[in-house]
Design an enzyme around this catalytic site. Structure first.
Site, short mmCIF file in Angstrom:
data_model
loop_
_atom_site.label_atom_id
_atom_site.label_comp_id
_atom_site.label_asym_id
_atom_site.label_seq_id
_atom_site.Cartn_x
_atom_site.Cartn_y
_atom_site.Cartn_z
N VAL A 88 -1.18 -10.80 3.89
CA VAL A 88 -1.49 -10.89 2.53
C VAL A 88 -0.53 -9.77 2.17
O VAL A 88 -1.94 -9.37 1.37
CB VAL A 88 -2.19 -11.40 1.17
CG1 VAL A 88 -1.20 -12.15 -0.02
CG2 VAL A 88 -2.65 -12.38 1.97
N PRO A 89 1.20 -10.48 1.69
CA PRO A 89 1.91 -8.06 1.94
C PRO A 89 1.86 -8.18 0.23
O PRO A 89 3.29 -7.67 0.29
CB PRO A 89 3.22 -8.75 2.12
CG PRO A 89 3.67 -10.48 1.90
CD PRO A 89 1.82 -10.52 1.65
N CYS A 90 0.89 -7.66 -0.32
CA CYS A 90 0.98 -6.53 -1.84
C CYS A 90 1.75 -5.79 -1.24
O CYS A 90 2.15 -5.21 -2.46
CB CYS A 90 -0.35 -6.28 -1.69
SG CYS A 90 -1.39 -5.27 -0.88
N HIS A 91 1.55 -5.39 -0.35
CA HIS A 91 3.26 -4.08 -0.13
C HIS A 91 4.39 -4.01 -0.86
O HIS A 91 4.83 -3.14 -0.84
CB HIS A 91 2.86 -3.14 1.29
CG HIS A 91 3.15 -3.98 2.21
ND1 HIS A 91 2.62 -5.30 3.43
CD2 HIS A 91 4.13 -4.36 2.70
CE1 HIS A 91 3.37 -5.88 3.46
NE2 HIS A 91 4.21 -5.47 3.80
#
Length: 162
Positions: free
Chosen positions: A120-123
């Site tokens: 889950v790409p919070c970056h």
């Protein structure tokens, strides 16, 4: 919940599965993590992560289950999954997408509480003006992840096959 660890370009990366879905990731080796996947799902997760870190996978297909988080946090986490590979949005962009332009700080808190970073790409969420601010795994890891995705996205955009 069972943890498996893999070596990655961002260091040891632990992944938790519950037999049905991935339910957590961590930027270091978790105390009870094993080196070999315990089941087929864990093996699939590790295979997809290795492909992602190699630049060969741009979208995860493994099921994700996150049984915690407020309604707002879960909305932020869902929104993260809509950010295209190799692109970024600001905390304010995500807040506006969720209908509350004043909630940028709350988006940042939700990013920090993301239980499944990378998958889950919070970056892919950055500060105003594209500034690199805040990341639970450290800014050096955020930079590596964004550089990986930007490089792969550019190669795809500029390849003869489109």
């Amino acid at each position: 919940m069972r943890w498996t660890v893999l070596d990655s370009p961002i260091g040891e990366f632990s992944v938790a599965t519950d037999g049905r879905a991935i339910c957590g990731t961590h930027f270091t080796r978790v105390a009870d993590a094993v080196d070999e996947p315990a089941d087929d799902l864990a093996a699939q997760v590790i295979e997809e992560l290795r492909a992602y870190f190699a630049g060969d996978l741009t979208a995860f297909t493994v099921p994700v289950s996150v049984p915690r988080g407020s309604e707002f946090e879960r909305a932020v986490w869902r929104e993260m999954t809509t950010i295209p590979y190799g692109e970024t949005l600001t905390y304010g962009d995500v807040a506006r997408r969720l209908g509350d332009a004043s909630a940028a700080r709350a988006v940042g808190v939700a990013c920090n509480r993301n239980p499944v970073p990378v998958v889950v790409p919070c970056h892919r969420i950055v500060g105003a003006g594209g500034k690199l601010v805040g990341f639970g795994g450290g800014l050096d890891r955020k930079v590596k992840l964004l550089e990986l995705e930007a490089g792969v996205a550019l190669r795809h955009a500029w390849s003869p096959s489109g």
